[in-house]
Design a protein around this motif. Structure first.
Motif, PDB file in Angstrom:
ATOM      1  N   MET A   1      16.908 -55.133   0.482  1.00 35.22           N
ATOM      2  CA  MET A   1      16.050 -53.942   0.491  1.00 35.22           C
ATOM      3  C   MET A   1      16.929 -52.698   0.454  1.00 35.22           C
ATOM      4  O   MET A   1      17.903 -52.590   1.174  1.00 35.22           O
TER       5      MET A   1
ATOM      6  N   HIS B   1      24.078 -57.875   3.179  1.00 32.25           N
ATOM      7  CA  HIS B   1      23.115 -58.850   3.737  1.00 32.25           C
ATOM      8  C   HIS B   1      23.086 -60.126   2.918  1.00 32.25           C
ATOM      9  O   HIS B   1      23.076 -60.107   1.692  1.00 32.25           O
TER      10      HIS B   1
ATOM     11  N   ASP C   1      20.459 -58.959  -5.413  1.00 29.12           N
ATOM     12  CA  ASP C   1      20.086 -58.530  -4.059  1.00 29.12           C
ATOM     13  C   ASP C   1      20.095 -59.737  -3.138  1.00 29.12           C
ATOM     14  O   ASP C   1      19.095 -60.398  -2.980  1.00 29.12           O
ATOM     15  N   ASN C   2      21.225 -60.062  -2.552  1.00 23.77           N
ATOM     16  CA  ASN C   2      22.422 -59.275  -2.507  1.00 23.77           C
ATOM     17  C   ASN C   2      23.634 -60.203  -2.531  1.00 23.77           C
ATOM     18  O   ASN C   2      24.686 -59.880  -2.020  1.00 23.77           O
TER      19      ASN C   2
ATOM     20  N   GLU D   1      17.745 -58.816   6.974  1.00 21.20           N
ATOM     21  CA  GLU D   1      17.699 -57.457   6.417  1.00 21.20           C
ATOM     22  C   GLU D   1      16.372 -57.215   5.737  1.00 21.20           C
ATOM     23  O   GLU D   1      15.729 -56.183   5.930  1.00 21.20           O
ATOM     24  N   GLU D   2      15.948 -58.194   4.936  1.00 21.13           N
ATOM     25  CA  GLU D   2      14.719 -58.019   4.156  1.00 21.13           C
ATOM     26  C   GLU D   2      13.473 -57.975   5.045  1.00 21.13           C
ATOM     27  O   GLU D   2      12.438 -57.495   4.628  1.00 21.13           O
TER      28      GLU D   2
ATOM     29  N   ASP E   1      24.850 -52.815  -1.231  1.00 22.78           N
ATOM     30  CA  ASP E   1      23.507 -53.413  -1.374  1.00 22.78           C
ATOM     31  C   ASP E   1      22.776 -52.913  -2.622  1.00 22.78           C
ATOM     32  O   ASP E   1      21.560 -52.847  -2.629  1.00 22.78           O
TER      33      ASP E   1
ATOM     34  N   TYR F   1      19.455 -52.691 -11.551  1.00 24.08           N
ATOM     35  CA  TYR F   1      19.067 -53.205 -10.235  1.00 24.08           C
ATOM     36  C   TYR F   1      17.546 -53.320 -10.090  1.00 24.08           C
ATOM     37  O   TYR F   1      17.027 -54.289  -9.555  1.00 24.08           O
TER      38      TYR F   1
END
Ligand SMILES: [Zn+2]
Length: 504
Positions: free
Chosen positions: A1, A286, A298-299, A331-332, A359, A425
Motif C-alpha cells: 500500500m 513490506h 508490491d512489494n 502492511e497491507e 515501496d 506501478y
C-alpha cells in the motif's frame, strides 16, 4: 500500500527546488549528464550490479514459488522462512523473526455472485480485504448507490434496507484517483451501514476484468459489512440495467477466514556497526502482499532489494553504524508490522539515524522523500552524491501516510521513502496482474545499487543524518503535510492524540 496525492506535481517541483538548493545542475542539464557515461560507481554499487547479485533468484522464488502472501496465510509463513534463509545466505550477523500484536486475522477463501432475476448471469467478484463473510448465500435486490457517498445512500432511503448496494467508480488512472478512492472509503462504509444495506458491490476501477484486493480500514480491524469488488465490465452492465428501471435480484456469497487478535511476525536482520554500533540505520520493505497476484511490484521486488543491499554491505568493510534490515508484514492490513516493530523498539528510537523504506515497485529512483524534513537536505545530499549522476539524488519534502515509514515519522525519527517513477506501478497495483513478468530486473538492480549507496552513505557518515523531532515538531509536520486530516478521515487520529501511537 502506498497512497498519496499529486505525485507528478510534487516530484517535479521538489526536484527543481533540490537542484537549486544543492547547486546541482538543473533538470535539463542533469538529463544530459545522466545520458553521458557515468563516473565509476562506488564499490558498494558495483557489488550490487555484479554477477554475484542474488536479486533475480530471490525474487523468482518469492513470487513464483511462494506467490501472493496475505499476512496470516500459509504463503505468508513460507515468505517469513524465505526471508530468514535469504538473509542467512547474505551473511548478515543475525536474523530473527520478531512478533507483534495484530488486531484480527483475515484470509480470503472465495467469493461468488450472480444476477438471478430477471435473467441469470454470473458476476466476477472478489472480497475486499478485512471484510467479513456473508452468512451463507445472500440473495437481495440490487440498488444503485451512485458513487457511494453519504448523500447517495441517503437518497435511497428505506430502499437500502437489506439490499445489495452497487457503487459506481471512475477509472483509476493516477495517484490522485487512487488517493481519492482510499479517502472516500470510510465514508462509504459508514453511509452503507447507516442505510442498512446487507452488502456492497464496488465497481473495479480497472477495465478489462482486472480485479484487485482493496481495504477500507487502516487499523487492521475487520469491517462490519461484506464488501465485494465486481469486475468493471460487470459493474457497468449492472448500472445500465438499473438505469433502465429493471428490478435485479443478486446472489452474493463471500467466504473469508476471520479470526481475533493474534501475533504477526517481521523478519529482522542486522549487521553490527564497527564504531557506533548503538546507532541504527534501518532499511525496510513490506514482505506481505495481496493475494490475487504474486506481489512482484508490491512489494516483492523491494524485499529482494533489501536482501541484496544486506548481501552487498556484508561482503564489504563493516559499516560504522549498525544497519538493520526489516521485512515488515501486515502492511497491507494497516501498517501493522511496522507499528508493532516501533512499539517493541520504543526504547531505542533516540538511536535511529534514519529509516529508509522502499515501496513503489521497480520504478526508477529519483531520490528520496524526506517526509517533512528539509533540515536533513545537507546530510542526505552528501549520502546521495555518488548517485547524483544517475538522477537519483532528488529530495522531496512531502510527508506520506501509506507505508511503513509512518510510525517512525510519528516517533520523530528521520524517515525516507524512495521516490520512484510510478508509471509502471499503478496499472498492476494490488491486482491479479502483479506478477514477476511485470518486473524490469535491470531497473530493479539499479535501484538496489542506489539504495546500497544511500544506506552505506548514511551508516558511514561523520555525523548523524538528522536528530529526533519533538512531539511539537512532529505535530507540525502532520498538520502542514495534510497527514493530520488523512489520519482523522481514516480514524487514526485518536491514537496519536492520546499518546497510544507516536512520540509522547
Ligand atoms: Zn506496498
Amino acid at each position: 500500500m502506498i497512497m498519496r496525492p499529486g505525485i507528478r506535481r510534487f516530484g517535479i517541483v521538489a526536484l527543481a527546488a533540490a537542484s537549486v538548493l544543492s547547486g546541482a545542475p538543473a533538470p535539463a542539464a542533469r538529463r544530459k549528464a545522466a545520458a553521458a557515461p557515468a563516473a565509476a560507481p562506488p564499490a558498494i554499487a558495483a557489488e550490487v550490479l555484479s554477477t554475484r547479485s542474488r536479486m533475480d533468484d530471490d525474487l523468482r522464488t518469492l513470487c513464483d514459488e511462494i506467490g501472493g502472501r496475505a499476512t496470516g496465510s500459509r504463503a505468508y509463513e513460507a515468505a517469513l522462512e524465505w526471508g530468514k534463509e535469504a538473509f542467512r545466505r547474505a551473511k548478515v550477523d543475525s536474523v530473527e523473526l520478531e512478533s507483534y500484536d495484530a488486531p484480527a486475522k483475515w484470509e480470503g477463501v472465495r467469493a461468488a455472485a450472480s444476477v438471478l432475476q430477471p435473467r441469470r448471469f454470473p458476476l466476477r467478484v472478489v472480497s475486499f480485504g478485512n471484510a467479513p463473510s456473508t452468512r451463507g448465500t445472500l440473495m437481495a435486490k440490487l440498488v444503485d448507490a451512485g458513487n457511494g457517498t453519504r448523500s447517495d445512500f441517503d437518497r435511497l432511503g428505506t430502499r437500502a434496507r437489506g439490499a445489495i448496494a452497487l457503487v459506481r467508480t471512475k477509472p483509476m488512472t493516477s495517484f490522485d484517483d487512487l488517493f481519492a478512492e482510499y479517502l472516500a472509503g470510510p465514508e462509504m462504509l459508514k453511509a452503507a451501514q447507516a442505510g442498512g444495506v446487507a452488502a456492497v458491490l464496488f465497481t473495479s476501477t480497472r477495465p478489462r476484468d482486472l480485479l484487485y484486493r482493496h481495504t477500507i480500514t487502516f487499523d487492521g480491524t475487520i469491517i462490519p459489512l461484506p464488501i465485494a469488488q465486481v469486475a468493471r465490465e460487470d459493474g457497468l452492465r449492472l448500472a445500465r440495467l438499473l438505469e433502465r428501471g429493471l428490478d435485479l435480484t443478486v446472489s452474493l456469497e463471500i467466504e473469508n477466514q476471520v479470526g481475533g487478535p493474534w501475533k504477526g511476525k517481521n523478519v529482522v536482520a542486522e549487521i553490527r556497526g564497527s564504531e557506533k554500533p548503538d546507532e541504527i540505520v534501518l532499511l525496510g520493505a513490506h514482505l506481505d502482499s495481496w493475494d490475487l497476484g504474486t506481489g512482484a511490484l508490491d512489494n516483492g521486488v523491494n524485499c529482494a532489494l533489501v536482501v541484496e543491499v544486506a548481501r552487498a554491505i556484508a561482503s564489504g568493510p563493516r559499516p560504522k553504524r549498525t544497519v538493520r534490515f526489516v521485512l515488515f508484514t501486515g502492511e497491507e492490513n494497516g501498517l501493522l508490522g511496522s507499528r508493532g516493530y516501533v512499539a517493541a523498539h520504543e526504547a531505542e528510537m533516540d538511536r535511529y539515524d534514519a529509516v529508509l523504506i522502499h515501496d513503489i515497485g521497480d520504478g526508477r529512483i529519483l531520490g528520496y522523500f524526506t517526509d517533512g524534513r528539509p533540515d536533513i537536505h545537507g546530510s542526505l545530499g552528501q549520502a546521495l552524491a555518488p548517485v547524483s549522476g544517475w538522477g537519483a539524488a532528488g529530495m522531496n519534502d512531502e510527508a506520506i501516510l501509506g507505508t511503513d515509514n509512518f510510525d517512525f515519522l510519528l516517533e520523530g525519527v528521520p524517515n525516507l521513502i524512495a521516490n520512484q517513477e510510478t508509471a509502471r506501478y499503478l496499472a498492476d497495483y494490488h491486482a491479479a496482474s502483479d506478477t514477476l513478468d511485470k518486473v524490469d530486473m535491470a531497473q530493479a538492480r539499479k535501484n538496489a545499487a542506489i539504495a546500497a549507496v544511500a544506506v552505506s552513505g548514511i551508516a558511514n557518515a561523520p555525523t548523524r543524518l538528522g536528530r529526533r523531532q519533538s512531539r511539537a515538531e512532529i505535530s507540525q509536520v502532520l498538520e502542514k503535510s495534510g497527514i493530520a486530516d488523512q489520519m482523522r478521515t481514516y480514524g487514526l487520529w485518536a491514537d496519536w492524540e492520546s499518546g497510544r501511537r507516536g512520540r509522547r
